[in-house]
Scaffold this active site. Structure first.
Site, PDB file in Angstrom:
ATOM      1  N   CYS A  72      -6.414  72.530  31.408  1.00  0.00           N
ATOM      2  CA  CYS A  72      -7.530  73.059  30.775  1.00  0.00           C
ATOM      3  C   CYS A  72      -8.728  73.619  31.663  1.00  0.00           C
ATOM      4  CB  CYS A  72      -8.026  71.746  30.028  1.00  0.00           C
ATOM      5  SG  CYS A  72      -9.015  71.969  28.627  1.00  0.00           S
ATOM      6  N   HIS A 128     -15.640  71.956  28.246  1.00  0.00           N
ATOM      7  CA  HIS A 128     -14.709  71.344  29.165  1.00  0.00           C
ATOM      8  C   HIS A 128     -15.045  71.994  30.638  1.00  0.00           C
ATOM      9  CE1 HIS A 128     -10.938  68.933  30.198  1.00  0.00           C
ATOM     10  NE2 HIS A 128     -12.070  68.552  30.643  1.00  0.00           N
TER      11      HIS A 128
END
Ligand SMILES: *[C@@H]1O[C@H](CO)[C@@H](O)[C@H](O)[C@H]1NC(C)=O
Ligand SMILES: *[C@@H]1O[C@H](CO)[C@@H](O)[C@H](O)[C@H]1NC(C)=O
Ligand SMILES: *[C@@H]1O[C@H](CO)[C@@H](O)[C@H](O)[C@H]1NC(C)=O
Ligand SMILES: *[C@@H]1O[C@H](CO)[C@@H](O)[C@H](O)[C@H]1NC(C)=O
Length: 532
Positions: A72, A128
């Site tokens: 990610c 993120h």
């Protein structure tokens, strides 16, 4: 020269598009989370329904030699910075919620550059990229607004994230409207929230300005939650994870359809370029699938990185609409492609690893400027704590692969037996591509071939000799990484090992800070918040 003539010539030279378009194109970038290579209709999947994605892709250009990073934060960092992880210090793993780390602040993000070019940039969805200080937050990285969450793996309905920290169980709300906690979205499913916000941004957008809208969906990452109505059509899928994942995918597809419809009703669509991409391969423990590719999320096998991706736009020339593009394209290429290729702006103040591939996408027979692709060099390797994999995705419904759960993150190969002369330390986890060739060293992560549960086929588990730590494949001939050619192709092997060695000389040290107890949401009004 007549000034009107001069102006016309200027426009013809500097605009990639019709001179009737006064504004550079709007850019809508949709990023799915953990979306597997096998899980889109147009990849021969006739089980999971993705009619909107299929229609957009069929009207645009399907990218079929397209790569992302295996997890990610790395993919997102490259998308926003245009740089390899060896040039941001983010080589190892994701940014965990208790780590004081973020995408380095010294360089402009793609949103900064597009804002500089006159765009209004908005984000709704998952960040993120670090949040330990406010300077790292999306609204300080080029975005005018942010509705979404800062960490990962949270609850889709109440938007809270639990986290284990040395024997404690931390817990907090992770949902923000710009800088403020947004607790009033409880019981609203995130795919609906982000789609609605995207639609609102489009409706309220000042049509005199170009729009950059970045929509990193929570879907289809675990936990595998979705309103029942979306699972209804998939009752026949026996595996619970897969069934829920299928429902989540169809919901995301519906969201993409809604957003596109709003672009049309608002009159923006005819001047919009829409890009769809996954962030990494599907997670086989959490419903995703990458068949027939080898491996899955978090690995350096193709199943971890060979991404689903396409570009759709009425602005594409007729001759490329509906084509499949097999040129090598990487997630780091979007930065210069959006800023220079689509927005027609400059790249001043940047030092990028990405290439502007707009010609490659929008013109027939235009070879990619990218011949080499460094997937990563991670001297820390897999298996460092915290583990690469998120703690098992609740609800952990029927796991079809119990025999593979034992050790998803084995330590780097201790007794790597490789005798070929090389300066590069092949026990290090790394992978590089040059044209059709791919070299993998160290421990690439699990490399089984996993068919979709609904197929009834069994996983194929390769026999890997002890100490094996170098693999070489010709990806064009062997996209599923069956035939290792490292014993046969010495010249290619030598060349790629040298390239890894050279690239590593220019790498920044890995920045992977220790957990910080000040991140505890209990110290921040039970929200995940900055602590510096
Ligand atoms: C959110 O849902 C989780 C279960 O998925 C639960 O543990 C938690 O208490 C809920 N939080 C709130 C604030 O409702
Ligand atoms: C939450 O509150 C904000 C600010 O008042 C408002 O704009 C938004 O529409 C609310 N969202 C929901 C789902 O109630
Ligand atoms: C799409 O729009 C329809 C009609 O407004 C709505 O019922 C549905 O919930 C929306 N779906 C998503 C995923 O946003
Ligand atoms: C796009 O659509 C709008 C509204 O329908 C129209 O005013 C504009 O001229 C169109 N632009 C192009 C390039 O076709």
């Amino acid at each position: 020269m007549d000034s009107l003539l001069f102006f016309t010539i200027f426009l013809l030279i500097f605009s990639n598009f019709s001179i009737l378009n006064a504004l550079p194109p709007n850019i809508v970038f949709i990023l799915a989370d953990d979306y597997g290579y096998h899980d889109v209709g147009y990849h021969n999947n006739n089980v999971i329904k993705t009619p909107n994605l299929d229609a957009l892709a069929s009207a645009g250009v399907k990218l079929e030699n397209y790569y992302v990073q295996p997890i990610c934060t790395p993919t997102r960092s490259q998308l926003l910075s245009g740089k390899y992880q060896i040039h941001t210090g983010l080589q190892h793993g994701i940014i965990w919620p208790d780590q004081p780390n973020c995408l380095p602040l010294d360089d402009p993000t793609v949103a900064d550059k597009l804002t500089e070019a006159g765009y209004e940039s908005h984000i709704t969805g998952k960040w993120h990229l670090g949040f330990y200080k406010k300077a790292c937050w999306p609204t300080n990285r080029g975005f005018k607004s942010f509705l979404g969450y800062l960490t990962g793996s949270e609850n889709y309905y109440n938007h809270t994230r639990g986290y284990p920290f040395s024997g404690q169980e931390w817990f907090g709300l992770d949902f923000r409207d710009n800088l403020d906690p947004a607790s009033n979205y409880t019981n609203t499913y995130s795919t609906h929230v982000f789609a609605q916000r995207a639609q609102q941004i489009i409706q309220q957008h000042d049509k005199q300005k170009p729009l950059f809208l970045y929509i990193p969906f929570q879907a289809v990452h675990g936990p595998l939650q979705v309103p029942d109505s979306y699972v209804e059509p998939y009752k026949f899928i026996k595996n619970g994870n897969r069934r829920n994942y299928a429902g989540m995918t169809t919901c995301m597809d519906e969201a993409v359809g809604n957003i596109t419809a709003t672009l049309k009703t608002e009159g923006l669509w005819n001047n919009t370029v829409l890009i769809f991409s996954t962030d990494n391969g599907g997670q086989v423990y959490a419903g995703g699938n990458n068949w027939p590719l080898r491996g899955w999320k978090a690995s350096l096998w193709e199943g971890g990185m060979h991404g689903v991706g396409f570009v759709s736009s009425p602005l594409l020339p007729e001759e490329v609409k509906g084509t499949v593009n097999r040129e090598l394209i990487h997630v780091s290429d979007w930065y210069p492609t959006l800023v220079e290729g689509i927005a027609g702006w400059n790249l001043e103040g940047t030092k990028l690893d990405g290439f502007n591939v707009w010609k490659t996408i929008s013109e027939l027979d235009s070879p990619s400027p990218r011949v080499e692709l460094l997937h990563n060099i991670d001297p820390m390797g897999p298996g460092d704590t915290p583990p690469i994999m998120d703690n098992p995705y609740p609800p952990m419904l029927d796991n079809p692969y119990p025999h593979m759960l034992d050790n998803p993150n084995p330590k780097p190969i201790p007794d790597c037996n490789f005798t070929f002369p090389t300066q590069f330390n092949v026990s290090i986890r790394a992978a590089i591509r040059y044209k059709d060739w791919k070299l993998i060293t160290g421990n690439p992560g699990p490399g089984n071939w996993i068919p979709p549960p609904e197929s009834g086929l069994s996983p194929v588990v390769p026999i890997v000799p002890d100490g094996k730590c170098v693999w070489l494949f010709n990806i064009k001939d062997d996209p599923n990484e069956v035939q290792d050619l490292s014993d046969e192709e010495g010249v290619v092997l030598q060349f790629l090992l040298n390239r890894l060695y050279e690239l590593q000389q220019g790498a920044l040290p890995v920045n992977y800070p220790k957990p910080d107890a000040r991140a505890n949401p209990a110290l921040h009004n039970n929200t995940w918040d900055s602590w510096e």
